[in-house]
Design a protein around this motif. Structure first.
Motif, PDB file in Angstrom:
ATOM      1  N   VAL A  15       0.852  -1.269   0.086  1.00 44.01           N
ATOM      2  CA  VAL A  15       0.043   0.132  -0.088  1.00 44.01           C
ATOM      3  C   VAL A  15       1.056   1.286  -0.046  1.00 44.01           C
ATOM      4  CG1 VAL A  15      -1.913   0.987   0.979  1.00 44.01           C
ATOM      5  CG2 VAL A  15      -1.756  -1.227   1.445  1.00 44.01           C
ATOM      6  N   GLU A  16       1.147   1.950  -0.999  1.00 44.38           N
ATOM      7  CA  GLU A  16       1.997   3.070  -1.451  1.00 44.38           C
ATOM      8  C   GLU A  16       1.438   3.893  -2.394  1.00 44.38           C
ATOM      9  OE1 GLU A  16       4.198   5.383  -1.405  1.00 44.38           O
ATOM     10  OE2 GLU A  16       5.324   4.125  -0.253  1.00 44.38           O
ATOM     11  N   ASP A  17       1.322   5.349  -2.369  1.00 50.37           N
ATOM     12  CA  ASP A  17       0.929   5.954  -3.423  1.00 50.37           C
ATOM     13  C   ASP A  17       1.990   6.254  -4.484  1.00 50.37           C
ATOM     14  OD1 ASP A  17       1.464   7.478  -1.019  1.00 50.37           O
ATOM     15  OD2 ASP A  17       0.973   8.974  -2.117  1.00 50.37           O
ATOM     16  N   ASP A  18       3.325   6.352  -4.126  1.00 52.54           N
ATOM     17  CA  ASP A  18       4.233   6.936  -4.881  1.00 52.54           C
ATOM     18  C   ASP A  18       4.612   5.718  -5.644  1.00 52.54           C
ATOM     19  OD1 ASP A  18       6.850   7.122  -5.841  1.00 52.54           O
ATOM     20  OD2 ASP A  18       7.545   8.506  -4.225  1.00 52.54           O
ATOM     21  N   LEU A  59       3.141  -1.141   4.105  1.00 55.21           N
ATOM     22  CA  LEU A  59       2.311  -0.143   4.371  1.00 55.21           C
ATOM     23  C   LEU A  59       2.805   1.342   4.639  1.00 55.21           C
ATOM     24  CD1 LEU A  59      -0.904   0.528   4.845  1.00 55.21           C
ATOM     25  CD2 LEU A  59      -0.690  -0.067   7.334  1.00 55.21           C
ATOM     26  N   ASP A  60       2.669   2.200   3.595  1.00 54.30           N
ATOM     27  CA  ASP A  60       3.226   3.575   3.702  1.00 54.30           C
ATOM     28  C   ASP A  60       2.395   4.200   4.662  1.00 54.30           C
ATOM     29  OD1 ASP A  60       4.962   5.511   3.195  1.00 54.30           O
ATOM     30  OD2 ASP A  60       3.343   6.408   1.520  1.00 54.30           O
ATOM     31  N   VAL A  61       2.952   5.128   5.530  1.00 52.99           N
ATOM     32  CA  VAL A  61       2.086   5.878   6.581  1.00 52.99           C
ATOM     33  C   VAL A  61       1.258   6.997   5.957  1.00 52.99           C
ATOM     34  CG1 VAL A  61       2.573   7.303   8.529  1.00 52.99           C
ATOM     35  CG2 VAL A  61       3.728   5.371   8.516  1.00 52.99           C
ATOM     36  N   GLY A  62       2.072   7.834   4.719  1.00 51.72           N
ATOM     37  CA  GLY A  62       1.285   8.766   4.311  1.00 51.72           C
ATOM     38  C   GLY A  62       0.558   8.443   3.126  1.00 51.72           C
ATOM     39  N   LEU A  63      -0.509   8.533   3.249  1.00 48.74           N
ATOM     40  CA  LEU A  63      -1.458   7.871   2.130  1.00 48.74           C
ATOM     41  C   LEU A  63      -2.518   8.900   1.737  1.00 48.74           C
ATOM     42  CD1 LEU A  63      -2.058   4.188   2.757  1.00 48.74           C
ATOM     43  CD2 LEU A  63      -0.637   5.033   1.199  1.00 48.74           C
ATOM     44  N   THR A 109      12.389   3.464   7.409  1.00 47.04           N
ATOM     45  CA  THR A 109      12.304   4.780   7.032  1.00 47.04           C
ATOM     46  C   THR A 109      13.026   5.021   5.726  1.00 47.04           C
ATOM     47  OG1 THR A 109      12.939   5.471   9.491  1.00 47.04           O
ATOM     48  CG2 THR A 109      13.232   7.207   7.819  1.00 47.04           C
ATOM     49  N   LYS A 110      12.286   5.857   4.872  1.00 45.11           N
ATOM     50  CA  LYS A 110      12.583   6.255   3.671  1.00 45.11           C
ATOM     51  C   LYS A 110      13.830   7.146   3.477  1.00 45.11           C
ATOM     52  CE  LYS A 110       7.917   5.862   1.740  1.00 45.11           C
ATOM     53  NZ  LYS A 110       6.817   6.337   1.317  1.00 45.11           N
ATOM     54  N   PRO A 111      14.566   7.294   2.566  1.00 45.48           N
ATOM     55  CA  PRO A 111      14.966   6.190   1.596  1.00 45.48           C
ATOM     56  C   PRO A 111      15.410   5.034   2.113  1.00 45.48           C
ATOM     57  CG  PRO A 111      16.556   7.736   1.652  1.00 45.48           C
ATOM     58  CD  PRO A 111      15.681   8.346   2.632  1.00 45.48           C
TER      59      PRO A 111
HETATM   60 CA    CA Z   1       3.135   8.400   0.695  1.00 48.86          CA
END
Ligand code: CA
Length: 231
Positions: A15-18, A59-63, A109-111
């Motif tokens: 689940v990642e919007d990027d 799962l990405d935190v920021g969606l 943590t990204k990257p």
């Molecule tokens: Ca995101």
């Protein structure tokens, strides 16, 4: 290698919007033999979990949309122990995730390097699907906390204390190694597994959570500069 990946290691929902990050994860996870289902919103992610019955969720935190990664994690945890690896944009988010006690299994943590993600995925799955360590007795006393390893229950004065998976594992490990000074690296190896590529600060945040939940009943000492010792 050549040819198609085997895709026999099970399904992972990402689940990642990027799209760049999602495609990169997709590529590496497929190469490692997983089937990958992508979702770009929390809603779509939850629907994919229901539909696909995956082995794990990344799962990405920021969606975008009305559910962020924290909401999605909470929603998954309300129903199951499905392993969840969270992706965070900032280091400071890790404390927030832990503070909310969402019960995610791990955090990156990204990257990040996609190889690291694959290594973490394998470690999480190994841990999630391996029964509790055979070397531990089934019942332990850690300070005033009684630990039923087989049933994965911790109690103070008979009352069950709700612990996240990793917190319980950490408690049981301390309980099985009382009187010994355990370095952060030993704790990572013993609780997170030797294949885990994390930073030692992770141990400290989980210890903090344990102390918060168990209070004075859990007499864990900080051995300055070295690690921790129970009793
Ligand atoms: Ca995101």
């Amino acid at each position: 290698m050549g040819g198609m990946a085997a895709n026999d290691s099970g399904t992972i929902v990402v689940v990642e919007d990027d799209p760049n990050i999602a495609d990169l994860l997709d590529l590496y996870l497929r190469q490692a033999g997983y089937r990958v289902i992508q979702a770009t919103t929390g809603e779509a992610g939850l629907a994919a979990v229901e539909r696909e019955r995956p082995r794990m969720v990344i799962l990405d935190v920021g969606l975008p949309g009305s559910l962020d990664g924290l909401d999605v994690c909470r929603s998954i945890r309300a129903k199951s122990d499905l392993p969840v690896l969270m992706l965070t944009a900032r280091d400071t988010e890790i404390d927030r995730i832990l503070g909310l006690e969402l019960g995610a299994d791990d955090y990156v943590t990204k990257p990040f390097s996609p190889r690291e993600i694959v290594a973490r995925v394998k470690a999480i799955l190994r841990r999630a699907e391996t029964p509790a360590k055979a070397t531990l007795p089934e019942l332990l006393q850690a300070g005033d906390v009684s630990v039923d390893v087989a049933r994965r229950e911790a109690r103070i004065n008979g009352e069950v204390i709700a612990l996240a998976t990793r917190e319980f594992d950490l408690l049981a490990f301390f309980g099985g190694n009382q009187g010994l000074v355990l370095s952060r690296q030993q704790l990572l190896d013993g609780v997170w597994g030797v294949g885990w590529y994390g930073d030692e600060r992770t141990v400290d945040v989980h210890v903090r959570q344990l102390r918060k939940k168990l209070g004075d009943a859990f007499p864990l000492k900080t051995v300055f500069g070295v690690g921790y010792r129970l009793n």
